[in-house]
Design a protein around this motif. Structure first.
Motif, mmCIF file in Angstrom:
data_model
loop_
_atom_site.group_PDB
_atom_site.id
_atom_site.type_symbol
_atom_site.label_atom_id
_atom_site.label_comp_id
_atom_site.label_asym_id
_atom_site.label_seq_id
_atom_site.Cartn_x
_atom_site.Cartn_y
_atom_site.Cartn_z
ATOM 1 N N GLY A 1 43.437 21.841 63.805
ATOM 2 C CA GLY A 1 42.834 21.011 62.773
ATOM 3 C C GLY A 1 41.767 20.052 63.277
ATOM 4 O O GLY A 1 41.218 19.265 62.499
ATOM 5 N N ARG A 2 41.452 20.112 64.541
ATOM 6 C CA ARG A 2 40.475 19.186 65.118
ATOM 7 C C ARG A 2 39.050 19.609 64.781
ATOM 8 O O ARG A 2 38.749 20.794 64.686
ATOM 9 C CB ARG A 2 40.636 19.111 66.638
ATOM 10 N N LYS A 3 38.175 18.627 64.646
ATOM 11 C CA LYS A 3 36.757 18.928 64.524
ATOM 12 C C LYS A 3 36.261 19.459 65.867
ATOM 13 O O LYS A 3 36.727 19.042 66.928
ATOM 14 C CB LYS A 3 35.977 17.677 64.128
ATOM 15 N N ALA A 4 35.309 20.367 65.810
ATOM 16 C CA ALA A 4 34.830 20.979 67.043
ATOM 17 C C ALA A 4 33.398 21.426 66.856
ATOM 18 O O ALA A 4 32.958 21.684 65.733
ATOM 19 C CB ALA A 4 35.711 22.170 67.421
ATOM 20 N N PRO A 5 32.634 21.523 67.948
ATOM 21 C CA PRO A 5 31.285 22.081 67.843
ATOM 22 C C PRO A 5 31.341 23.552 67.470
ATOM 23 O O PRO A 5 32.414 24.169 67.484
ATOM 24 C CB PRO A 5 30.715 21.878 69.255
ATOM 25 N N GLU A 6 30.189 24.126 67.141
ATOM 26 C CA GLU A 6 30.140 25.529 66.756
ATOM 27 C C GLU A 6 30.739 26.416 67.846
ATOM 28 O O GLU A 6 30.437 26.283 69.022
ATOM 29 C CB GLU A 6 28.691 25.951 66.515
ATOM 30 N N SER A 7 31.606 27.325 67.427
ATOM 31 C CA SER A 7 32.213 28.304 68.324
ATOM 32 C C SER A 7 32.865 29.366 67.458
ATOM 33 O O SER A 7 32.849 29.282 66.228
ATOM 34 C CB SER A 7 33.261 27.644 69.235
ATOM 35 N N ILE A 8 33.477 30.356 68.094
ATOM 36 C CA ILE A 8 34.165 31.401 67.354
ATOM 37 C C ILE A 8 35.304 30.809 66.538
ATOM 38 O O ILE A 8 35.730 31.385 65.522
ATOM 39 C CB ILE A 8 34.689 32.490 68.317
ATOM 40 N N LEU A 9 35.822 29.637 66.945
ATOM 41 C CA LEU A 9 36.897 28.972 66.201
ATOM 42 C C LEU A 9 36.365 27.990 65.164
ATOM 43 O O LEU A 9 37.148 27.379 64.437
ATOM 44 C CB LEU A 9 37.831 28.239 67.166
ATOM 45 N N ASN A 10 35.065 27.828 65.115
ATOM 46 C CA ASN A 10 34.447 26.931 64.126
ATOM 47 C C ASN A 10 33.059 27.488 63.821
ATOM 48 O O ASN A 10 32.045 26.921 64.194
ATOM 49 C CB ASN A 10 34.365 25.504 64.664
ATOM 50 N N ALA A 11 33.054 28.623 63.108
ATOM 51 C CA ALA A 11 31.834 29.433 63.035
ATOM 52 C C ALA A 11 30.871 29.037 61.934
ATOM 53 O O ALA A 11 29.696 29.403 61.986
ATOM 54 C CB ALA A 11 32.216 30.901 62.872
ATOM 55 N N GLY A 12 31.319 28.333 60.912
ATOM 56 C CA GLY A 12 30.420 28.037 59.806
ATOM 57 C C GLY A 12 30.201 29.274 58.940
ATOM 58 O O GLY A 12 30.744 30.355 59.200
ATOM 59 N N ASP A 13 29.380 29.111 57.908
ATOM 60 C CA ASP A 13 29.219 30.171 56.914
ATOM 61 C C ASP A 13 27.830 30.795 56.864
ATOM 62 O O ASP A 13 27.608 31.727 56.096
ATOM 63 C CB ASP A 13 29.540 29.626 55.508
ATOM 64 N N SER A 14 26.905 30.308 57.655
ATOM 65 C CA SER A 14 25.524 30.752 57.491
ATOM 66 C C SER A 14 25.047 31.727 58.561
ATOM 67 O O SER A 14 23.990 32.342 58.408
ATOM 68 C CB SER A 14 24.591 29.530 57.485
ATOM 69 N N THR A 15 25.803 31.892 59.630
ATOM 70 C CA THR A 15 25.358 32.697 60.767
ATOM 71 C C THR A 15 26.310 33.861 60.999
ATOM 72 O O THR A 15 27.530 33.684 60.930
ATOM 73 C CB THR A 15 25.302 31.830 62.041
ATOM 74 N N PRO A 16 25.797 35.067 61.255
ATOM 75 C CA PRO A 16 26.692 36.188 61.586
ATOM 76 C C PRO A 16 27.642 35.828 62.713
ATOM 77 O O PRO A 16 27.265 35.163 63.686
ATOM 78 C CB PRO A 16 25.712 37.287 62.003
ATOM 79 N N VAL B 1 27.304 33.827 66.483
ATOM 80 C CA VAL B 1 28.000 32.595 66.861
ATOM 81 C C VAL B 1 28.740 32.805 68.179
ATOM 82 O O VAL B 1 28.664 31.980 69.096
ATOM 83 C CB VAL B 1 28.989 32.164 65.760
ATOM 84 N N ALA B 2 29.453 33.922 68.278
ATOM 85 C CA ALA B 2 30.246 34.187 69.488
ATOM 86 C C ALA B 2 29.373 34.276 70.730
ATOM 87 O O ALA B 2 29.685 33.691 71.770
ATOM 88 C CB ALA B 2 31.055 35.474 69.301
ATOM 89 N N THR B 3 28.247 35.005 70.631
ATOM 90 C CA THR B 3 27.442 35.280 71.821
ATOM 91 C C THR B 3 26.526 34.129 72.216
ATOM 92 O O THR B 3 25.842 34.229 73.231
ATOM 93 C CB THR B 3 26.614 36.563 71.632
ATOM 94 N N ARG B 4 26.513 33.062 71.451
ATOM 95 C CA ARG B 4 25.815 31.861 71.942
ATOM 96 C C ARG B 4 26.806 30.740 72.240
ATOM 97 O O ARG B 4 26.403 29.616 72.548
ATOM 98 C CB ARG B 4 24.765 31.405 70.938
ATOM 99 N N ASN B 5 28.105 31.073 72.215
ATOM 100 C CA ASN B 5 29.137 30.076 72.495
ATOM 101 C C ASN B 5 30.291 30.699 73.278
ATOM 102 O O ASN B 5 31.413 30.820 72.800
ATOM 103 C CB ASN B 5 29.668 29.480 71.188
ATOM 104 N N GLY B 6 29.994 31.118 74.507
ATOM 105 C CA GLY B 6 31.053 31.555 75.400
ATOM 106 C C GLY B 6 31.167 33.048 75.619
ATOM 107 O O GLY B 6 31.680 33.488 76.654
ATOM 108 N N PHE B 7 30.737 33.843 74.653
ATOM 109 C CA PHE B 7 30.768 35.296 74.798
ATOM 110 C C PHE B 7 29.385 35.813 75.180
ATOM 111 O O PHE B 7 28.372 35.142 74.948
ATOM 112 C CB PHE B 7 31.186 35.972 73.487
ATOM 113 N N ILE B 8 29.352 37.014 75.751
ATOM 114 C CA ILE B 8 28.084 37.694 76.011
ATOM 115 C C ILE B 8 28.203 39.131 75.518
ATOM 116 O O ILE B 8 29.308 39.670 75.383
ATOM 117 C CB ILE B 8 27.717 37.703 77.510
#
Length: 249
Positions: free
Chosen positions: A116-131, A135-142
């Motif tokens: 329930g914590r607020k967090a920066p953009e990541s796969i666990l906090n992806a938002g609704d506007s970006t595929p 999101v994954a490949t600019r936040n920890g994944f390649i």
């Protein structure tokens, strides 16, 4: 899978035991708080057994996919499949464009996952506007592979010794890494299935290269597995809706 079943059975029994300690229920043949404590103890014991079951390693004999190439061995995995009445090209496009808000329960389950914590953009906090893959490949994944229109593979480092962490590249998955490292890779594989139809599978594999990292990840995996499996199934359904929707460009 069996570990998760034991863990969640243990958790249910533990929760029931807590209730029975507060208020014994004769219909359940529990007439005293002492018996409630016994139920509670059984639940705790089962949960401990579930998280402690030893893991076994699987390995492909011959690489047939790009996922096999980058993750030929693993101790933890899950695989899900769906048939979609659309061409591989259209399905692959849908895979690349699906957003978090198109996946049922994704936002709720990832909110629970991060406590329930607020967090920066990541796969666990992806938002609704970006595929979601973006999101994954600019936040920890390649991207490990992006073979249009057959297979896309992404990967990440789950754990690594702090002093020995380096830049993550596809070659990382083919090297001998310091003990204590765990890598994860996930793919979407599209296979033609007759005229204008495709079989789509997604598989996640995790390889931990030391006994301690395997034990540590096993505890985590067996708790999150049911939610992870649900997300993967809903992800495939979201791909199907997007690929078969006439309104989708």
């Amino acid at each position: 899978m069996i570990g998760s079943v034991i863990v969640y059975t243990g958790l249910v029994i533990t929760a029931t035991g807590m209730i029975l300690v507060v208020r014994p229920i004769e219909r359940l043949h529990v007439t005293s708080r002492l018996q409630g404590f016994a139920v509670l103890g059984i639940g705790v014991l089962l949960t401990g057994i579930g998280v402690s079951i030893p893991t076994s390693e699987s390995r492909v004999e011959k690489a047939e996919t790009r996922l096999d190439e980058f993750m030929p061995a693993w101790q933890f995995n899950e695989r899900h499949t769906i048939r979609i009445a659309a061409s591989p090209e259209r399905v692959f496009e849908a895979i690349q464009r699906v957003r978090a808000n198109e996946i049922s329960f994704f936002t709720t389950l990832t909110w629970i996952r991060r406590g329930g914590r607020k967090a920066p953009e990541s796969i666990l906090n992806a938002g609704d506007s970006t595929p979601l893959l973006d999101v994954a490949t600019r936040n920890g994944f390649i991207y490990l592979a992006n073979d249009v229109p057959r297979e896309v593979v992404i990967g990440t480092v789950v754990t690594a010794p702090r002093a020995k962490r380096g830049a993550l590249t596809p070659e990382t998955f083919k090297q001998s890494l310091p003990a204590g490292t765990a890598l994860a890779a996930m793919n979407f594989l599209v296979t033609p299935d007759g005229p204008n139809a495709s079989i789509v599978s997604t598989e996640t594999r995790v390889f931990a290269n030391s006994p301690e990292s395997r034990r540590r990840f096993a505890r985590y995996w067996r708790v999150i597995y049911p939610g992870s499996a649900l997300i993967r199934r809903m992800w495939l359904r979201a791909i199907k809706r997007r690929a078969t929707s006439p309104a989708t460009p």
